[in-house]
Design a protein around this motif. Structure first.
Motif, short mmCIF file in Angstrom:
data_model
loop_
_atom_site.label_atom_id
_atom_site.label_comp_id
_atom_site.label_asym_id
_atom_site.label_seq_id
_atom_site.Cartn_x
_atom_site.Cartn_y
_atom_site.Cartn_z
N ALA A 226 0.82 -1.22 0.00
CA ALA A 226 0.00 0.00 0.00
C ALA A 226 0.85 1.27 0.00
CB ALA A 226 -0.93 0.00 1.21
N GLY A 227 2.17 1.10 0.15
CA GLY A 227 3.06 2.26 0.18
C GLY A 227 3.45 2.69 1.59
N ILE A 228 2.98 1.97 2.61
CA ILE A 228 3.36 2.23 4.00
C ILE A 228 4.59 1.37 4.26
CG2 ILE A 228 2.65 2.10 6.42
CD1 ILE A 228 -0.30 2.26 5.32
N CYS B 234 4.56 6.81 6.33
CA CYS B 234 3.16 6.86 5.92
C CYS B 234 2.99 7.90 4.81
CB CYS B 234 2.28 7.23 7.11
SG CYS B 234 2.38 6.07 8.47
N PRO C 100 -2.08 6.33 0.63
CA PRO C 100 -1.69 4.93 0.40
C PRO C 100 -2.48 4.31 -0.74
CG PRO C 100 -2.12 5.34 2.71
CD PRO C 100 -2.59 6.55 1.97
N ASN C 101 -1.88 3.31 -1.35
CA ASN C 101 -2.48 2.62 -2.49
C ASN C 101 -3.30 1.42 -2.00
OD1 ASN C 101 -3.06 1.87 -5.10
ND2 ASN C 101 -1.14 0.75 -5.38
N PRO D 243 -6.86 2.12 3.98
CA PRO D 243 -5.56 2.43 4.57
C PRO D 243 -5.53 2.40 6.09
CG PRO D 243 -6.56 4.41 3.69
CD PRO D 243 -7.42 3.26 3.26
#
Length: 140
Positions: free
Chosen positions: A17-19, A38, A42-43, A47
């Motif tokens: 998710a990009g985290i 963070c 997020p993707n 999220p």
């Protein structure tokens, strides 16, 4: 509870998710700092849930860990961070949020009072590592 396969899965889902996990710093013999980076957006469609699971997983990685949510970009902190903290109410984690040079704990510049209160409620009475001031602080 020890770190296990569900925690690995939580970290993998957060990473997708990009985290991202910035790393784990051993502060001293009794304290560690686990930082989650963070992003603003997020993707993932959920999220807050993804971040909440990653917070708990980071806490279980090793004893005496302070989990730091380092929000990328300028203030204000995105709402999914507040929602994730709501989801972990009742889970006793040493938590601090930093964004744009401010944090949820003194000393130094503070983030929004409602967020500070929310994070302090989760970490109430616990001693944690402050990543900006590089010292131990106690949540109120």
């Amino acid at each position: 509870m020890a770190y296990g396969s569900l925690d690995t899965q939580a970290h993998n889902e957060a990473n997708q998710a990009g985290i991202r996990t910035k790393g784990i710093d051993i502060v001293d013999a009794r304290n560690a700092l686990s930082t989650l980076l963070c992003p603003r957006n997020p993707n993932t469609s959920n999220p807050a849930s993804v971040l909440a699971k990653a917070i708990e997983a980071s806490d279980r990685f090793m004893a005496d860990t302070t989990v730091c949510l380092e929000v990328e970009g300028p203030s204000p902190v995105p709402s999914y961070v507040n929602e994730a903290i709501e989801l972990i109410q009742g889970y006793p984690v040493k938590l601090i949020v930093v964004c744009d040079g401010a944090s949820t704990h003194e000393p130094g510049a503070l983030l929004d009072q409602a967020l500070c209160d929310q994070v302090n409620a989760v970490s109430s009475g616990q001693t944690l590592w402050h990543p900006i001031s590089k010292q131990l602080v106690t949540s109120r």
